[in-house]
Design a protein around this motif. Structure first.
Motif, PDB file in Angstrom:
ATOM      1  N   VAL A  53       0.842  -1.208   0.000  1.00 36.24           N
ATOM      2  CA  VAL A  53       0.000   0.000   0.000  1.00 36.24           C
ATOM      3  C   VAL A  53       0.871   1.250   0.000  1.00 36.24           C
ATOM      4  O   VAL A  53       0.632   2.197  -0.757  1.00 36.24           O
ATOM      5  CB  VAL A  53      -0.929   0.000   1.234  1.00 36.24           C
ATOM      6  CG1 VAL A  53      -1.746   1.281   1.275  1.00 36.24           C
ATOM      7  CG2 VAL A  53      -1.844  -1.216   1.210  1.00 36.24           C
ATOM      8  N   ASN A  54       1.915   1.252   0.841  1.00 40.92           N
ATOM      9  CA  ASN A  54       2.820   2.396   0.925  1.00 40.92           C
ATOM     10  C   ASN A  54       3.522   2.633  -0.406  1.00 40.92           C
ATOM     11  O   ASN A  54       3.694   3.775  -0.845  1.00 40.92           O
ATOM     12  CB  ASN A  54       3.847   2.152   2.033  1.00 40.92           C
ATOM     13  CG  ASN A  54       4.803   3.316   2.224  1.00 40.92           C
ATOM     14  OD1 ASN A  54       4.376   4.454   2.409  1.00 40.92           O
ATOM     15  ND2 ASN A  54       6.084   3.043   2.186  1.00 40.92           N
ATOM     16  N   GLY A  55       3.927   1.532  -1.064  1.00 39.25           N
ATOM     17  CA  GLY A  55       4.601   1.666  -2.356  1.00 39.25           C
ATOM     18  C   GLY A  55       3.683   2.221  -3.422  1.00 39.25           C
ATOM     19  O   GLY A  55       4.102   3.038  -4.253  1.00 39.25           O
ATOM     20  N   LEU A  56       2.428   1.790  -3.401  1.00 36.77           N
ATOM     21  CA  LEU A  56       1.458   2.322  -4.361  1.00 36.77           C
ATOM     22  C   LEU A  56       1.249   3.814  -4.154  1.00 36.77           C
ATOM     23  O   LEU A  56       1.214   4.591  -5.117  1.00 36.77           O
ATOM     24  CB  LEU A  56       0.131   1.581  -4.219  1.00 36.77           C
ATOM     25  CG  LEU A  56       0.053   0.184  -4.857  1.00 36.77           C
ATOM     26  CD1 LEU A  56      -1.258  -0.488  -4.475  1.00 36.77           C
ATOM     27  CD2 LEU A  56       0.194   0.279  -6.369  1.00 36.77           C
ATOM     28  N   LEU A  57       1.105   4.210  -2.892  1.00 30.79           N
ATOM     29  CA  LEU A  57       0.916   5.634  -2.594  1.00 30.79           C
ATOM     30  C   LEU A  57       2.143   6.441  -2.989  1.00 30.79           C
ATOM     31  O   LEU A  57       2.033   7.542  -3.536  1.00 30.79           O
ATOM     32  CB  LEU A  57       0.625   5.821  -1.096  1.00 30.79           C
ATOM     33  CG  LEU A  57      -0.712   5.259  -0.597  1.00 30.79           C
ATOM     34  CD1 LEU A  57      -0.819   5.425   0.919  1.00 30.79           C
ATOM     35  CD2 LEU A  57      -1.872   5.965  -1.295  1.00 30.79           C
ATOM     36  N   GLY A  58       3.331   5.873  -2.713  1.00 28.61           N
ATOM     37  CA  GLY A  58       4.562   6.565  -3.074  1.00 28.61           C
ATOM     38  C   GLY A  58       4.733   6.690  -4.574  1.00 28.61           C
ATOM     39  O   GLY A  58       5.230   7.695  -5.079  1.00 28.61           O
ATOM     40  N   ALA A  59       4.309   5.648  -5.309  1.00 26.42           N
ATOM     41  CA  ALA A  59       4.432   5.672  -6.769  1.00 26.42           C
ATOM     42  C   ALA A  59       3.425   6.633  -7.399  1.00 26.42           C
ATOM     43  O   ALA A  59       3.732   7.335  -8.361  1.00 26.42           O
ATOM     44  CB  ALA A  59       4.241   4.266  -7.325  1.00 26.42           C
ATOM     45  N   LEU A  60       2.228   6.666  -6.848  1.00 23.85           N
ATOM     46  CA  LEU A  60       1.172   7.508  -7.422  1.00 23.85           C
ATOM     47  C   LEU A  60       1.298   8.966  -6.999  1.00 23.85           C
ATOM     48  O   LEU A  60       1.113   9.870  -7.804  1.00 23.85           O
ATOM     49  CB  LEU A  60      -0.202   6.978  -7.002  1.00 23.85           C
ATOM     50  CG  LEU A  60      -0.575   5.589  -7.547  1.00 23.85           C
ATOM     51  CD1 LEU A  60      -1.892   5.128  -6.951  1.00 23.85           C
ATOM     52  CD2 LEU A  60      -0.653   5.617  -9.072  1.00 23.85           C
ATOM     53  N   CYS A  61       1.606   9.179  -5.732  1.00 30.46           N
ATOM     54  CA  CYS A  61       1.617  10.544  -5.187  1.00 30.46           C
ATOM     55  C   CYS A  61       3.010  11.131  -5.048  1.00 30.46           C
ATOM     56  O   CYS A  61       3.156  12.328  -4.823  1.00 30.46           O
ATOM     57  CB  CYS A  61       0.934  10.559  -3.819  1.00 30.46           C
ATOM     58  SG  CYS A  61      -0.736   9.874  -3.833  1.00 30.46           S
ATOM     59  N   GLY A  62       4.033  10.282  -5.133  1.00 28.74           N
ATOM     60  CA  GLY A  62       5.392  10.772  -4.933  1.00 28.74           C
ATOM     61  C   GLY A  62       5.745  10.779  -3.468  1.00 28.74           C
ATOM     62  O   GLY A  62       4.892  10.701  -2.593  1.00 28.74           O
ATOM     63  N   ASP A  63       7.048  10.841  -3.205  1.00 25.97           N
ATOM     64  CA  ASP A  63       7.535  10.872  -1.823  1.00 25.97           C
ATOM     65  C   ASP A  63       7.500  12.314  -1.342  1.00 25.97           C
ATOM     66  O   ASP A  63       8.072  13.199  -1.952  1.00 25.97           O
ATOM     67  CB  ASP A  63       8.967  10.327  -1.770  1.00 25.97           C
ATOM     68  CG  ASP A  63       9.430  10.033  -0.358  1.00 25.97           C
ATOM     69  OD1 ASP A  63       9.128  10.841   0.530  1.00 25.97           O
ATOM     70  OD2 ASP A  63      10.101   9.007  -0.154  1.00 25.97           O
ATOM     71  N   CYS A  64       6.865  12.577  -0.223  1.00 29.02           N
ATOM     72  CA  CYS A  64       6.719  13.955   0.267  1.00 29.02           C
ATOM     73  C   CYS A  64       8.044  14.601   0.576  1.00 29.02           C
ATOM     74  O   CYS A  64       8.140  15.803   0.718  1.00 29.02           O
ATOM     75  CB  CYS A  64       5.828  13.979   1.510  1.00 29.02           C
ATOM     76  SG  CYS A  64       6.540  13.115   2.926  1.00 29.02           S
ATOM     77  N   CYS A  65       9.102  13.762   0.689  1.00 24.49           N
ATOM     78  CA  CYS A  65      10.426  14.305   0.980  1.00 24.49           C
ATOM     79  C   CYS A  65      11.367  14.050  -0.174  1.00 24.49           C
ATOM     80  O   CYS A  65      12.505  13.662   0.012  1.00 24.49           O
ATOM     81  CB  CYS A  65      10.999  13.671   2.255  1.00 24.49           C
ATOM     82  SG  CYS A  65      10.014  13.978   3.723  1.00 24.49           S
ATOM     83  N   GLY A  66      10.900  14.181  -1.380  1.00 22.53           N
ATOM     84  CA  GLY A  66      11.731  13.911  -2.558  1.00 22.53           C
ATOM     85  C   GLY A  66      13.013  14.722  -2.539  1.00 22.53           C
ATOM     86  O   GLY A  66      13.034  15.891  -2.201  1.00 22.53           O
ATOM     87  N   CYS A  67      14.113  14.091  -2.955  1.00 20.80           N
ATOM     88  CA  CYS A  67      15.403  14.753  -2.841  1.00 20.80           C
ATOM     89  C   CYS A  67      15.541  15.916  -3.796  1.00 20.80           C
ATOM     90  O   CYS A  67      16.388  16.766  -3.626  1.00 20.80           O
ATOM     91  CB  CYS A  67      16.532  13.737  -3.093  1.00 20.80           C
ATOM     92  SG  CYS A  67      16.549  13.066  -4.756  1.00 20.80           S
ATOM     93  N   CYS A  68      14.726  15.950  -4.842  1.00 18.63           N
ATOM     94  CA  CYS A  68      14.828  17.036  -5.812  1.00 18.63           C
ATOM     95  C   CYS A  68      13.666  17.996  -5.709  1.00 18.63           C
ATOM     96  O   CYS A  68      13.607  18.967  -6.451  1.00 18.63           O
ATOM     97  CB  CYS A  68      14.889  16.468  -7.220  1.00 18.63           C
ATOM     98  SG  CYS A  68      16.247  15.356  -7.507  1.00 18.63           S
ATOM     99  N   GLY A  69      12.729  17.687  -4.841  1.00 19.73           N
ATOM    100  CA  GLY A  69      11.549  18.531  -4.745  1.00 19.73           C
ATOM    101  C   GLY A  69      11.771  19.707  -3.821  1.00 19.73           C
ATOM    102  O   GLY A  69      12.424  19.605  -2.809  1.00 19.73           O
ATOM    103  N   GLY A  70      11.234  20.842  -4.190  1.00 18.73           N
ATOM    104  CA  GLY A  70      11.333  21.996  -3.298  1.00 18.73           C
ATOM    105  C   GLY A  70      12.536  22.846  -3.611  1.00 18.73           C
ATOM    106  O   GLY A  70      13.621  22.359  -3.911  1.00 18.73           O
ATOM    107  N   SER A  71      12.391  24.143  -3.540  1.00 15.40           N
ATOM    108  CA  SER A  71      13.465  25.057  -3.857  1.00 15.40           C
ATOM    109  C   SER A  71      14.508  25.132  -2.770  1.00 15.40           C
ATOM    110  O   SER A  71      15.616  25.576  -2.981  1.00 15.40           O
ATOM    111  CB  SER A  71      12.898  26.461  -4.104  1.00 15.40           C
ATOM    112  OG  SER A  71      12.176  26.905  -2.953  1.00 15.40           O
ATOM    113  N   ASP A  72      14.125  24.680  -1.540  1.00 10.81           N
ATOM    114  CA  ASP A  72      15.082  24.774  -0.444  1.00 10.81           C
ATOM    115  C   ASP A  72      16.007  23.577  -0.395  1.00 10.81           C
ATOM    116  O   ASP A  72      16.930  23.523   0.425  1.00 10.81           O
ATOM    117  CB  ASP A  72      14.366  24.910   0.919  1.00 10.81           C
ATOM    118  CG  ASP A  72      13.401  23.759   1.169  1.00 10.81           C
ATOM    119  OD1 ASP A  72      13.225  22.916   0.253  1.00 10.81           O
ATOM    120  OD2 ASP A  72      12.836  23.694   2.274  1.00 10.81           O
ATOM    121  N   GLY A  73      15.772  22.566  -1.291  1.00 11.19           N
ATOM    122  CA  GLY A  73      16.676  21.415  -1.338  1.00 11.19           C
ATOM    123  C   GLY A  73      16.510  20.501  -0.167  1.00 11.19           C
ATOM    124  O   GLY A  73      17.398  19.719   0.131  1.00 11.19           O
ATOM    125  N   ALA A  74      15.408  20.609   0.561  1.00 13.98           N
ATOM    126  CA  ALA A  74      15.221  19.752   1.729  1.00 13.98           C
ATOM    127  C   ALA A  74      15.079  18.306   1.317  1.00 13.98           C
ATOM    128  O   ALA A  74      14.511  18.007   0.279  1.00 13.98           O
ATOM    129  CB  ALA A  74      13.976  20.194   2.513  1.00 13.98           C
TER     130      ALA A  74
END
Length: 202
Positions: free
Chosen positions: A180-201
């Protein structure tokens, strides 16, 4: 919690469970804590449900889950997050492998508990057999006296196979949660993606 971080927590839980299952299966090769001939050991022990199913086979999904949080997700077909999405999707396959392995261990353990241990039932003729039928000994402990040797073999058999059964069910549940977690991660993306966000968090 991020999908990758949650998967790492699942992996951390699976590792000690897998090691414990391997140890339980190894102990079953020494009925009552004694060394016996192979034909004096319960048949289901040789199917290695805990050693292979909930043990070695479970190590692979556990390691995959542990590595998801640090998986590099940058630069995939112009989409910064698709690398991590693909990793989460692939983790579902390993989770399925884990469910199969744990399920195998659970089935073997349940059959072994229902059948009962193989033990010496006739000291005169030296007969080793399965003296119980359809789990009758689980309800009537007075039947345990049918096993003459090894000492405390019924306790040994029940304890170790019960542990394998419970741990296998827990492993299967954890792997199912990762599906279930993998499906959510694949569909919605990881909320802490290494490339997401301008602050590089991360």
């Amino acid at each position: 919690m991020c999908a990758g971080g949650f998967a790492k927590c699942l992996g951390i839980c699976l590792i000690p469970l897998a090691i414990a299952c391997i140890l339980c299966n190894i102990l079953l090769f020494f009925p009552g804590g004694t060394i016996q001939d192979s034909d004096h050991i319960t048949d289901q022990v040789f199917y290695c449900g805990g050693l292979l199913g909930s043990g070695v086979l479970m190590i692979f999904p556990a390691l995959v889950f542990l590595g998801l949080k640090n998986n590099d997700c940058c630069g995939c077909c112009g989409n910064e997050s698709c690398g991590r999405r693909f990793a989460m999707l692939s983790s579902i396959l390993f989770a399925a492998v884990g469910v199969v392995g744990a399920g195998y261990s659970v089935i073997i353990s349940a059959v072994a508990m229902n059948l009962g241990p193989k033990c010496l039932t006739d000291s005169t003729n030296g007969t080793w057999s399965f003296p119980f039928n359809d789990g009758d000994y689980l309800k009537d402990t007075s039947l345990w006296s049918r096993c003459l040797e090894p000492k405390d073999i019924v306790h040994w058999h029940l304890t170790l196979f019960s542990l394998l059964l419970v741990m296998g069910l827990v492993q299967a549940a954890l792997c199912a949660v990762q599906v279930v977690n993998g499906l959510l991660g694949a569909l919605c993306g990881d909320c802490c993606g290494c490339c997401g966000g301008s602050d590089g968090a991360v």
